[in-house]
Motif scaffolding. Sequence first.
Motif, PDB file in Angstrom:
ATOM      1  N   GLU A 127      45.027  32.823  48.948  1.00 51.55           N
ATOM      2  CA  GLU A 127      45.672  34.061  48.512  1.00 51.55           C
ATOM      3  C   GLU A 127      46.613  33.766  47.345  1.00 51.55           C
ATOM      4  O   GLU A 127      47.141  32.682  47.222  1.00 51.55           O
TER       5      GLU A 127
ATOM      6  N   ASP B 220      46.638  38.164  43.367  1.00 47.70           N
ATOM      7  CA  ASP B 220      46.678  38.764  44.695  1.00 47.70           C
ATOM      8  C   ASP B 220      46.228  40.216  44.604  1.00 47.70           C
ATOM      9  O   ASP B 220      46.130  40.784  43.519  1.00 47.70           O
ATOM     10  N   ARG B 221      45.959  40.816  45.750  1.00 46.34           N
ATOM     11  CA  ARG B 221      45.465  42.196  45.767  1.00 46.34           C
ATOM     12  C   ARG B 221      46.468  43.147  45.125  1.00 46.34           C
ATOM     13  O   ARG B 221      46.089  44.049  44.366  1.00 46.34           O
ATOM     14  N   SER B 222      47.751  42.977  45.414  1.00 46.41           N
ATOM     15  CA  SER B 222      48.752  43.882  44.845  1.00 46.41           C
ATOM     16  C   SER B 222      48.762  43.797  43.330  1.00 46.41           C
ATOM     17  O   SER B 222      48.851  44.817  42.632  1.00 46.41           O
TER      18      SER B 222
ATOM     19  N   ARG C 291      46.245  42.823  41.435  1.00 48.98           N
ATOM     20  CA  ARG C 291      44.990  43.411  40.939  1.00 48.98           C
ATOM     21  C   ARG C 291      45.082  44.931  40.899  1.00 48.98           C
ATOM     22  O   ARG C 291      44.657  45.569  39.926  1.00 48.98           O
ATOM     23  N   ASP C 292      45.650  45.509  41.950  1.00 50.30           N
ATOM     24  CA  ASP C 292      45.786  46.970  41.980  1.00 50.30           C
ATOM     25  C   ASP C 292      46.716  47.457  40.872  1.00 50.30           C
ATOM     26  O   ASP C 292      46.468  48.489  40.244  1.00 50.30           O
TER      27      ASP C 292
ATOM     28  N   PRO D 206      36.978  38.841  44.862  1.00 42.07           N
ATOM     29  CA  PRO D 206      37.662  40.150  44.831  1.00 42.07           C
ATOM     30  C   PRO D 206      37.946  40.683  43.438  1.00 42.07           C
ATOM     31  O   PRO D 206      38.235  41.876  43.287  1.00 42.07           O
TER      32      PRO D 206
ATOM     33  N   THR E  71      49.019  44.283  51.065  1.00 45.38           N
ATOM     34  CA  THR E  71      47.771  43.548  51.264  1.00 45.38           C
ATOM     35  C   THR E  71      48.044  42.106  51.645  1.00 45.38           C
ATOM     36  O   THR E  71      47.391  41.539  52.527  1.00 45.38           O
TER      37      THR E  71
ATOM     38  N   THR F 161      47.663  50.781  52.311  1.00 47.61           N
ATOM     39  CA  THR F 161      46.812  50.343  51.202  1.00 47.61           C
ATOM     40  C   THR F 161      45.465  51.049  51.199  1.00 47.61           C
ATOM     41  O   THR F 161      44.549  50.638  50.489  1.00 47.61           O
TER      42      THR F 161
ATOM     43  N   GLU G  34      43.155  51.162  53.362  1.00 45.34           N
ATOM     44  CA  GLU G  34      42.048  50.455  54.016  1.00 45.34           C
ATOM     45  C   GLU G  34      41.899  51.034  55.420  1.00 45.34           C
ATOM     46  O   GLU G  34      42.326  50.445  56.413  1.00 45.34           O
TER      47      GLU G  34
END
Length: 962
Positions: free
Chosen positions: A74, A160-162, A164-165, A195, A413, A454, A456
């Motif tokens: 991560e 990380d996902r955050s 990327r968003d 991802p 996330t 998020t 999901e």
Amino acid sequence: MTRRAVSPVFVGRDAELETLDEAFGQARKQAAAAVLVGGEAGVGKTRLTSRFAERANQDGAHVLIGGCVELSTEGLAYAPFTAALRQLVRETSAVQVAALLPEGAARELARLLPEFGEPSGDGETESARARLFELILALLERLAERRPVVLVIEDIHWADRSSRDLIAFLSRNLRTAPVLMVMTYRSDELHRTHPLRPVLAELSRVDGVIRLDLPRFTQEEVAAQMAGILGVTPEFARVDKVFERSGGIPLFVEALLDCGNDGSFPESLHDLIIGSVERLPEETQRALRTAAAGGVRVGHDLLAAVSGLSDVDLEDALRPAIATNVLQVADGRAYAFRHALIREAVHDELLPGEHARMHARYAEEIDRDRTLVPPGRAAIEIAHHWHSARNDLWALISAWEAAEKAVHAYAYTEQIQLLERVLTLWNKVPDAAERIGVDHVTVLERASEAAYVTDEMDRSMKFVKGALAELDETTSPERVAALMVRMANIKVQKGKPGALDDLRHAERLVPTPSDTRALVLGRLGTLLMVADHVIEGTAVTQEALRIARERGDECQEADLLINLALGHSISGDLERTFSTNERALAIGTRLKSARVVLRALANNVDSLDNLGRSEEAVALAIEGEKLAREYGRYRHQGVFIANNRAEALESLGRWDEAIEVVQRAMSMGPSLRNRWHLLRVRGDIAIARGEEDVAQDILAEVGAFARQPEEWAQEWTSNTRLLLAWHLLRGEPLKSLEVAEGALTNPPLSKKAMLGWRLLAAIRMACDAAASIEPDRVATLRARGDALAVDMYGGGPVSEAFRLVYEGDFDAAAERWKALGRPYVHSKALLHAATSAAASGDRDGVAVRLREAYPLAVDLRAVPLATQIETLARRVGIALSGSVRHSHSVRHGALDEHAALTPRELEVLRLVAAGLSNRDIAGELFISAKTVSVHVSNILPKLGVSTRGEAAAAAHRLALLG
């Protein structure tokens, strides 16, 4: 001969630099968003972006640089943005950065950097991350008002996902500011399930985003690189061999030259990269292995603590690595590997026991002194190192702590990933609950909340079901009830049935007044009203309101007042709806609750539109959207207000503006139900303009073709109305009649006046279209409609006009629509009134009505309606010529009919005449500066002028601004 590890000469990449320069030039014109620089590891992405950044800085840009940090599987949450923010604070100060944002908003940045004080105590998790995103967007826009901004983000394959968003959010929304984002990633690491792949696919569809793939060097470029490193022109044979072995990858060229002149070449890439390390002294190699366990970059104090070396001994050990450019001295008393591939190769050299021991040492030293790492990173760093050390006990404890820290930074996330690690390790640690102070269900509850935030939903449902499976509702009724509320919310978000049953079950579990009962009743009341059980929903909401008042929770009181106002709206008591929302607004304003203020404003936009005060609704919506931006809530609540504005604009016939609002709101990534609301507005316009393909796609997405009655009457009613109009557009009156029969046989028909009467009016259209084909079916259907109409709520001029349409009093309806300023339904009513006049032989009556209706339809570009008017006029023998010209001459004075300004162009012209720039106009009207430029370009020839000043003068001369 002078040798350098890296060529001082910038080799090749002229075309790529030109692309970046062009993108920067477009960004300065507020027409570019981002450049994605992809390439293999070692191909020179950092060298290219560094070169471009130097040129952009010399060209007056404010260059901010941040990189993603790899931590096991991560990334580090918001790492590139934290780094860029830290740079900005270092260049100016936290006070100056805060001054660029709305008052108090900078406290949210404290979640990324402690220099901004204590984070706000706002615990509204569902909108918190969206607010942070908008705050970063606002900060970049404010910075760009001073000079163009270039934001470089390296290694987004580790993002990380955050992050990327946030990258996707900025790329979609940095449309009206001179900001260019340049992002690098390793293309060779993007396996099928990586991802980053869907993010790159999404960004590739955004206007202004450029994909730039960095190729390997040609043999000539390798020769130039070698000459720069060696200081002399190399022999052809050596160039040929280096090019063959390196494959044209600059990093490998450097490593091969570092092997010396003995002609030997390593057998593998790992050996090639590690070769330069193995020639260093043993104590240097040992220090490098220790550094590699800490990541690409590690602070001097932390490395000294982990290695156990004194400052002098550590510096002596690292000096050879720095001299050979394996390691570089970074700012902040830190060391960084020249390339991540070098760090990876060194880290791979760690023996299994050494690997576990080294990572455990990092975890212990950071835990002992958390200032050894940048602020905010200690918890996640400790969790990463204990996980890498394979120490189950401390990996569990540290993951729980890091998850708690992640939620404070809105890194939901990452919080889920850490909580899932806790759940995975739970059975490996016998006393896990005692170690972290919570039970297994609590971990599942936290994970379900983070997944819900998020969006999901499937993941959140999995955690909810897992928690419910471990609870006994007889011993833990409140926990079960709270989880049932979340389950119901997930079903609503996914458009699945069963939410009301879940909430009724939850209500039975908590029969006595409590915070949980108030939570359950508040949600149950809202959904009952939306399902048209208004009396029961109102009673439930009033009970929740009593509990809130007894407990002194004014914020919840305001929310519940807004819920009550929804019931008033459905019941047709629109004035009471407005006044109740105003009471909630007053409480929200006094409490400084942005969420309550915006929610009340949004609902009053809808109330005003239902009251027929649509111009006021648009004005209030614009005010609400501005507030949403100031509060950092546009993506969440601002989009809902934008939808209500689009509905009011559609009512007023300002369709191009409505479409623009819908498209911009859709780019913000709205929730599923908000997306459907927006699409329905666009669907109404598409059907009215005869855009069959657009309408078909929209009806399919919102579920109108499914023909299954939904649990929520308002959704079903709107979908049914759209489907009726769709079949009539396609010339399928019998199919439209079939839909109407299904709607009135067992209808979850919304009794909300605006929706119910509007559907009945649409059913009347279907009946009229099919009357000559199936008169008996039509008569039966009309009888059913009449029976339902008896119980339909009334209230307000809009529902009254729709009632007149349903009852066939088209002339009266036309007068109502005209008074309300709703041109499309006005024109339709006139057409139907003219049809009735034609049936009775009143040719003059037909002419008067059609000549009034036709220009309205033409102005709207409502082609099907205009065609119907033309067809009736030809059948009766009436000429429509001159009516359009007359309409325009009344509205625009001396303008020719072909030069008529649209409503949006008039708004733009008014602001041009006030002296505003394109950028200022864009901000006022919530459109892009590029769109403003297009409007201005259309306005000038229509007015017969060539400058903005001449346009302003012409506007005053022709009385276009009054």
